[in-house]
Design a protein around this motif. Structure first.
Motif, PDB file in Angstrom:
ATOM      1  N   TYR A   2      48.109  36.329  43.080  1.00 40.87           N
ATOM      2  CA  TYR A   2      46.955  36.241  42.177  1.00 40.87           C
ATOM      3  C   TYR A   2      46.036  37.422  42.464  1.00 40.87           C
ATOM      4  N   TYR A  55      41.751  36.083  36.597  1.00 37.33           N
ATOM      5  CA  TYR A  55      42.829  36.464  37.498  1.00 37.33           C
ATOM      6  C   TYR A  55      44.108  36.722  36.716  1.00 37.33           C
ATOM      7  N   TRP A  57      48.213  36.622  37.351  1.00 39.55           N
ATOM      8  CA  TRP A  57      49.190  36.094  38.294  1.00 39.55           C
ATOM      9  C   TRP A  57      50.583  36.568  37.935  1.00 39.55           C
TER      10      TRP A  57
END
Length: 98
Positions: A2, A55, A57
């Motif tokens: 992440y 974020y 990922w």
């Protein structure tokens, strides 16, 4: 993995990584450009008031090689299919559909 981004350098956020099955519960302070490995379990994220955070990922490719993300032809909402290629508008079937 992440990768976190925050709207300004002094911004911050919190992420909680937990797994009742594996017996852990950790909270991490996240600043801009934080990279965090979360291989399993659950996770939540919140940015501090007044800041915007997000974020990105990713996970490793299977088979031990390097992976490349490529769109597959014929898939996607524009073709009436979801990301797995399943029909988003299936035709009714079965004994109750005449």
């Amino acid at each position: 993995m992440y990768y976190f981004r925050i709207s300004s350098p002094e911004g911050w956020g919190l992420t909680r990584h937990y797994s009742p099955e594996r017996g852990y519960d950790q909270t991490y302070l996240v600043k801009d450009e934080t990279l965090l490995s979360i291989p399993h379990g659950y996770h939540t994220y919140v940015s501090a008031p007044g800041y915007t955070g997000y974020y990105l990922w990713s996970w490793p490719a299977t088979g031990g090689g390097r992976g490349t993300l490529r769109p597959r032809p014929g898939l996607g909402a524009e073709n009436g299919r979801d990301d797995l290629g399943k029909d988003m508008n299936p035709k009714p079937s079965g004994p109750s559909c005449r």
